[in-house]
Design a protein around this motif. Structure first.
Motif, PDB file in Angstrom:
ATOM      1  N   LEU A  72     -46.617 -10.426  50.039  1.00 27.14           N
ATOM      2  CA  LEU A  72     -45.194 -10.301  49.755  1.00 27.14           C
ATOM      3  C   LEU A  72     -44.771 -11.413  48.798  1.00 27.14           C
ATOM      4  O   LEU A  72     -45.147 -12.568  48.966  1.00 27.14           O
ATOM      5  N   GLY A  73     -44.026 -11.060  47.782  1.00 23.12           N
ATOM      6  CA  GLY A  73     -43.513 -12.066  46.851  1.00 23.12           C
ATOM      7  C   GLY A  73     -44.423 -12.316  45.668  1.00 23.12           C
ATOM      8  O   GLY A  73     -44.001 -12.909  44.686  1.00 23.12           O
ATOM      9  N   ARG A 111     -39.194  -6.675  56.347  1.00 22.13           N
ATOM     10  CA  ARG A 111     -40.589  -6.643  56.805  1.00 22.13           C
ATOM     11  C   ARG A 111     -40.779  -7.372  58.127  1.00 22.13           C
ATOM     12  O   ARG A 111     -41.735  -7.111  58.860  1.00 22.13           O
ATOM     13  N   GLU A 113     -37.058  -7.964  46.705  1.00 21.01           N
ATOM     14  CA  GLU A 113     -38.169  -8.812  47.137  1.00 21.01           C
ATOM     15  C   GLU A 113     -37.947 -10.237  46.665  1.00 21.01           C
ATOM     16  O   GLU A 113     -38.152 -11.204  47.388  1.00 21.01           O
ATOM     17  N   ILE A 153     -36.490  -8.194  51.265  1.00 23.63           N
ATOM     18  CA  ILE A 153     -37.627  -7.429  51.784  1.00 23.63           C
ATOM     19  C   ILE A 153     -38.287  -8.204  52.925  1.00 23.63           C
ATOM     20  O   ILE A 153     -38.788  -7.616  53.883  1.00 23.63           O
ATOM     21  N   GLU A 154     -38.251  -9.530  52.810  1.00 25.32           N
ATOM     22  CA  GLU A 154     -38.841 -10.355  53.857  1.00 25.32           C
ATOM     23  C   GLU A 154     -38.142 -10.082  55.189  1.00 25.32           C
ATOM     24  O   GLU A 154     -38.797  -9.962  56.227  1.00 25.32           O
ATOM     25  N   ASN A 179     -49.222  -2.252  46.308  1.00 25.45           N
ATOM     26  CA  ASN A 179     -48.318  -2.854  47.283  1.00 25.45           C
ATOM     27  C   ASN A 179     -49.060  -3.205  48.568  1.00 25.45           C
ATOM     28  O   ASN A 179     -48.816  -4.249  49.170  1.00 25.45           O
ATOM     29  N   THR A 184     -36.766  -2.538  44.740  1.00 22.25           N
ATOM     30  CA  THR A 184     -38.116  -3.027  45.002  1.00 22.25           C
ATOM     31  C   THR A 184     -38.211  -4.516  44.675  1.00 22.25           C
ATOM     32  O   THR A 184     -37.975  -5.361  45.510  1.00 22.25           O
ATOM     33  N   ARG A 185     -38.492  -4.829  43.403  1.00 20.63           N
ATOM     34  CA  ARG A 185     -38.741  -6.216  43.067  1.00 20.63           C
ATOM     35  C   ARG A 185     -37.501  -7.100  43.196  1.00 20.63           C
ATOM     36  O   ARG A 185     -37.605  -8.248  43.619  1.00 20.63           O
ATOM     37  N   ASN A 192     -40.605   0.241  52.466  1.00 16.75           N
ATOM     38  CA  ASN A 192     -39.533   0.024  51.491  1.00 16.75           C
ATOM     39  C   ASN A 192     -39.819   0.763  50.187  1.00 16.75           C
ATOM     40  O   ASN A 192     -38.953   1.455  49.650  1.00 16.75           O
TER      41      ASN A 192
END
Lengths: 534, 301
Positions: free
Chosen positions: A267-268, A120, A111, A116-117, A262, A107-108, A129
């Motif tokens: 994001l971020g 996404r 990210e 994750i970017e 979430n 997860t983090r 995710n």
């Protein structure tokens, strides 16, 4: 609209399984194998009822209760009851660790690294995710739970029936699922993976401590701890399933919270704000040594507090320990007190070696930080400037050695201050502190070995952790599992004299120091000769 | 005075030869461009110069000292900017700049502030929030605010915007005017062309060209547009003429520099109406060296 939030969760789940195939297998194999092996060992070692009943009496003391949870089914201490009592809590913590590390990673951590970017930007849902991570981790926990459940039952041990075995597995799995959910929430709250793992570990640690204090003193307190809940299943004796319902429902609510957080955040970003920092570096920071300390400051402070609390929680049961043994004549005979030493004195070496091994973790982290920096291409910032390699590795070593000393001291001081407060006669600080400090050479040997690997074969730096884990298993579980002595002697901690019960052995301790120094020197020479990677 | 000198340098990683007999020289007050495709060995060369990697054979000397053995002494007088700047996520840009300056030994407060302003960096932010360009600014500010004699820059502008790239070029020219030397590895050929006195091209671990831009232009082809009164039917047969494109009476050709005189004599027979000549760009040079020859070493495809 809303169903698009989870688009491609299935594919992402498979992707996680693909990325983690080795990691998941190692956890799975490790957890199942250790559980089954220990169960078999118990059958071999404690086959007769008398043997078990003798152990049962020792298990009733508050120190053991604090460490492994309350004893139950003591009147008829079956293999099952004994096994669950001694193994369940630590295995549950291992499940928690596994879930925290794997969830944070997907997860983090992803990210933060910008992966994750990428995901996404493809036609995937906003929550896919997180959903796939939770899905996979819950699946892994259920799978290991079932393997352990059926595995235990399959061993055909009389007191381990199908229901109890499955409940044993289920309670472990539920713990894993709970910490999956906890980590999922912190992955939303914090802005970086260190924060995520840090907060999740804190929850795990506090759960353990709250339960320890609660189990010894106030049972209501234990109900505040998720580890307290799963312990209340009383596996193999009462087989209560309902505490697991509580765990799973809480986990479900936490997962929903994580999904909600979430969905509403960018994001971020996180919910715990990052504040603006310093414009200039402090005087302290402007050297490799200062940098090494500064980079680990938060973690070192947290470890320091943790070690003090750990020491204090061991110390807090000392008072009851004496009363307990004082009341019970049969037990007092059973333990066979060594002339001139109180029962507390006899417990001290064991507790000290555990605390020393735990204190080695932050010290080893401080040493191995150098490799982490190298892998991230950051040592070149140092070595590209007027900093010699010797100075750089020496900075790490100094931080590590000081850490080992400070951590162990804090644990010993915590133990003394709490113990002194609860015991009628009080504890003598000098003896206690000496019993702690005698472990330093063993800690240094592991640190020296780490320096050697860093200089000579950085690829194998992971072995230092294995060696520490090995030491923990043979020294801590060695007595319980009745492992042969030579296994314990292979660990530096096995070489440390049991102060105050035994006499100081200057020879052995000096040899450890010499080995440590020798290893460090080889490490320094190697570090000056090899290519810096990254 | 020679500031930097590499002699017959070879670096092997296991059986893989990353650098093969590399030679390079940078004089005082000179800006030397170091160009080559990804994986050619630019960063490996630079890391050997910094004493981070150890040469398998050959020597690298800076200020007449050995790059490996006297690394710390040398580093007091050089400033380095890596291409991929990794910083500590929990320190601020300002803290990192101070740390870097301090680790070199010198301290120039006013220069630091001036550069922070010129590069438009917010030094109070944590490094984890910086983009690639901002991390590069941190490294550049730390390097440029030091009073170094040699700057080693490994693709220092790959993440900067055009405005910041100009600031960077100004800073480098200022350094040159102050008598400093620079080794600039870059992919941005216009930048190299604008700044560098000298260029070395590396490919698959070997230096394949080195010299001043003027020298190198002789090795390449001029690009001519010619219009003539009469059609030049056999132009493509003339020695030194390549890539002929015909559009009516207008011709676009590439001419080998050493054949230029002969070609012009031939062309003038047909009555020149118009003539345009474009100097060979570094890009032409670069492309010529990279295309064509690449079969063999890396690719059995």
């Amino acid at each position: 609209m809303s169903n698009q939030l989870f688009t491609k969760t299935g594919i992402l789940s498979r992707f996680i399984l693909r990325r983690d195939r080795l990691r998941i297998w190692i956890w799975l194999f490790g957890l199942v194998a250790i559980t089954l092996l220990v169960a078999q060992t118990f059958v071999d070692l404690y086959g007769s009822e008398e043997e078990r009943q003798a152990i049962a009496e020792t298990m009733l003391n508050p120190a053991m209760t604090a460490m492994v949870g309350p004893a139950y089914g003591i009147d008829n201490y079956t293999i099952g009851a004994m096994f669950a009592h001694e193994m369940f809590l630590f295995t549950a913590i291992a499940f928690g660790l596994m879930s925290i590390l794997l969830v944070a990673r997907h997860t983090r951590a992803d990210e933060e690294d910008g992966q994750i970017e990428m995901i996404r930007s493809l036609p995937t849902g906003r929550l896919s995710n997180l959903a796939s991570t939770v899905l996979v981790m819950n699946g892994v926990n259920v799978l290991i739970a079932l393997l352990i459940g059926f595995g235990l039952y399959g061993m055909g041990i009389e007191s381990m029936d199908l229901e109890g075995s499955l409940l044993y597995g289920a309670a472990l799995g539920a713990t894993g699922i709970f910490f999956t959910a906890v980590t999922a929430v912190f992955a939303q709250l914090t802005e970086n993976v260190r924060g995520t793992i840090g907060f999740a570990f804190t929850v795990l640690g506090v759960s353990y401590l709250v339960r320890a204090v609660g189990d010894v003193g106030n049972e209501m307190l234990s109900w505040l701890s998720p580890l307290g809940w799963v312990l209340n299943t009383e596996v193999f004796v009462s087989n209560y399933w309902w505490p697991l319902v509580l765990t799973i429902i809480t986990a479900l609510l936490l997962v929903l919270l994580a999904f909600y957080l979430n969905a509403i955040r960018d994001l971020g970003s996180g919910f715990l704000p990052a504040k603006s920092g310093r414009r200039h570096a402090s005087k302290f920071l402007q050297s490799p040594l200062g940098l090494m300390v500064r980079l680990q400051r938060t973690s070192l402070i947290a470890w320091g507090i943790g070690m003090f609390i750990l020491g204090a929680s061991y110390g807090s049961v000392f008072g009851e320990l004496e009363t307990f043994f004082g009341d019970n004549e049969m037990l007092a005979e059973l333990i066979a007190p060594i002339e001139g030493f109180s029962l507390t004195d006899q417990f001290i070496p064991m507790i000290m070696s555990i605390m020393a091994m735990l204190s080695t973790i932050p010290a080893l982290m401080a040493m191995n930080k150098l490799i982490g920096e190298e892998k991230k291409n950051r040592t070149e910032h140092m070595l590209g400037r007027a900093v010699s390699r010797t100075r750089l590795i020496a900075s790490s070593l100094v931080v590590s050695i000081v850490t080992s000393f400070v951590m162990l001291s804090l644990a010993a001081i915590g133990l003394w201050s709490a113990g002194n407060a609860v015991m009628e006669e009080g504890l003598e600080f000098g003896t206690l502190y000496g019993a702690a400090m005698v472990h330093l050479p063993a800690m240094w040997m592991i640190i020296g070995l780490a320096a050697l690997f860093i200089g000579a074969v950085p690829k194998f730096i992971g072995l230092t952790w294995l060696y520490l884990i090995y030491s923990f298993i043979v020294v801590y579980l060695g007595g319980l599992l009745q492992l042969p002595d030579w296994l314990g002697n292979l660990s530096p901690f096995g070489q440390i004299p049991n102060i105050p019960v035994e006499d100081m052995d200057y020879m052995k301790v000096s040899i450890l120091v010499v080995i440590a120094m020798f290893a460090a020197v080889i490490g320094f020479v190697g570090y000056n000769r090899r290519d810096i990677e990254g | 005075m020679t500031i930097l000198e590499i002699n017959n340098l070879t670096k092997k990683f296991g059986s893989f030869t990353a650098l093969d007999n590399v030679n390079l020289k940078v004089e005082k007050g000179e800006i030397c461009g170091f160009i080559g495709p990804n994986g050619a060995g630019k960063s490996t060369t630079i890391r050997i110069l910094l004493g981070i990697l150890k040469a398998t054979e050959g020597r690298a000397k800076i200020f007449g000292k050995d790059a490996w053995a006297d690394a710390v002494e040398i580093h007091k007088r050089i400033a380095y900017v890596p291409g991929d700047v990794n910083l500590w996520p929990n320190l601020t840009g300002g803290e990192v700049i101070d740390l870097f300056i301090k680790l070199r030994g010198t301290n120039n407060k006013s220069r630091r502030e001036e550069l922070i302003k010129r590069f438009d960096l917010d030094p109070t932010k944590k490094c984890r929030t910086y983009s690639k360009g901002n991390r590069q600014k941190v490294a550049l500010i730390a390097a440029l605010s030091s009073d170094a004699d040699l700057y080693i820059l490994d693709e220092p502008t790959s993440g900067l915007d055009p405005l910041m790239e100009r600031v960077f070029q100004e800073c480098i020219l200022e350094a040159k005017n102050a008598g400093k030397s620079v080794l600039l590895s870059s992919h941005i050929l216009s930048e190299v062309e604008k700044l560098c006195d000298k260029v070395a091209i590396i490919r698959e671990g070997k230096i394949i060209e080195t010299g001043s831009l003027i020298d190198l232009r002789h090795l390449t082809r001029a690009h001519l547009h010619v219009q003539t009164k009469l059609p030049m039917t056999s132009l493509h047969e003339v020695v030194g003429v390549h890539d002929v494109e015909v559009d009516g009476q207008s011709y676009s050709i590439h001419v080998d520099s050493e054949e230029l005189d002969e070609v012009m004599k031939y062309v003038s027979q047909y009555g020149i109406i118009g003539l345009e000549s474009a100097p060979p760009t570094l890009e032409d040079l670069f492309m010529r060296h990279y295309e064509g020859v690449s079969v063999g070493v890396g690719g059995a495809v």
